[in-house]
Motif scaffolding. Sequence first.
Motif, PDB file in Angstrom:
ATOM      1  N   ALA A   1       0.679  -1.139  -0.096  1.00 41.79           N
ATOM      2  CA  ALA A   1      -0.126  -0.147  -0.067  1.00 41.79           C
ATOM      3  C   ALA A   1       0.999   1.345  -0.113  1.00 41.79           C
ATOM      4  CB  ALA A   1      -1.005   0.135   1.226  1.00 41.79           C
ATOM      5  N   ASP A   2       0.339   2.084  -0.907  1.00 38.91           N
ATOM      6  CA  ASP A   2       1.345   3.425  -0.713  1.00 38.91           C
ATOM      7  C   ASP A   2       0.626   4.299   0.049  1.00 38.91           C
ATOM      8  OD1 ASP A   2       2.861   5.545  -1.770  1.00 38.91           O
ATOM      9  OD2 ASP A   2       1.977   5.818  -3.464  1.00 38.91           O
ATOM     10  N   GLN A   3       1.148   4.885   1.203  1.00 41.19           N
ATOM     11  CA  GLN A   3       0.873   5.954   1.991  1.00 41.19           C
ATOM     12  C   GLN A   3       0.902   7.230   1.721  1.00 41.19           C
ATOM     13  OE1 GLN A   3      -0.669   5.370   5.181  1.00 41.19           O
ATOM     14  NE2 GLN A   3      -0.640   3.284   4.669  1.00 41.19           N
TER      15      GLN A   3
ATOM     16  N   MET B   1       2.855  11.633   3.952  1.00 46.11           N
ATOM     17  CA  MET B   1       2.140  12.083   5.268  1.00 46.11           C
ATOM     18  C   MET B   1       2.094  13.707   5.669  1.00 46.11           C
ATOM     19  SD  MET B   1       0.245   9.111   5.351  1.00 46.11           S
ATOM     20  CE  MET B   1      -0.680   9.495   6.658  1.00 46.11           C
TER      21      MET B   1
END
Length: 73
Positions: free
Chosen positions: A25-27, A30
């Motif tokens: 999964a690509d966050q 942030m």
Amino acid sequence: MTGNDKFITKFMHATDRFRTVFGPADQGDMDSPVVHRHDAIEDESDQTLSQIEVGTDSEGHHYAIRKDDQPSA
């Protein structure tokens, strides 16, 4: 193994398969701010809401009044 444990084991196995096929999964970054772009529907909604004023009565109930419907002072 209870039914709940069996479900969790199957779920985790499925997510491992998804990670193998699609990658992790690509966050994203942030710390970067979220950019919100308005489309035509949101602009129309904002224009409509700008014509409404929210009031509160003595008992704390909230109500809305169209700005053009307010009595003259």
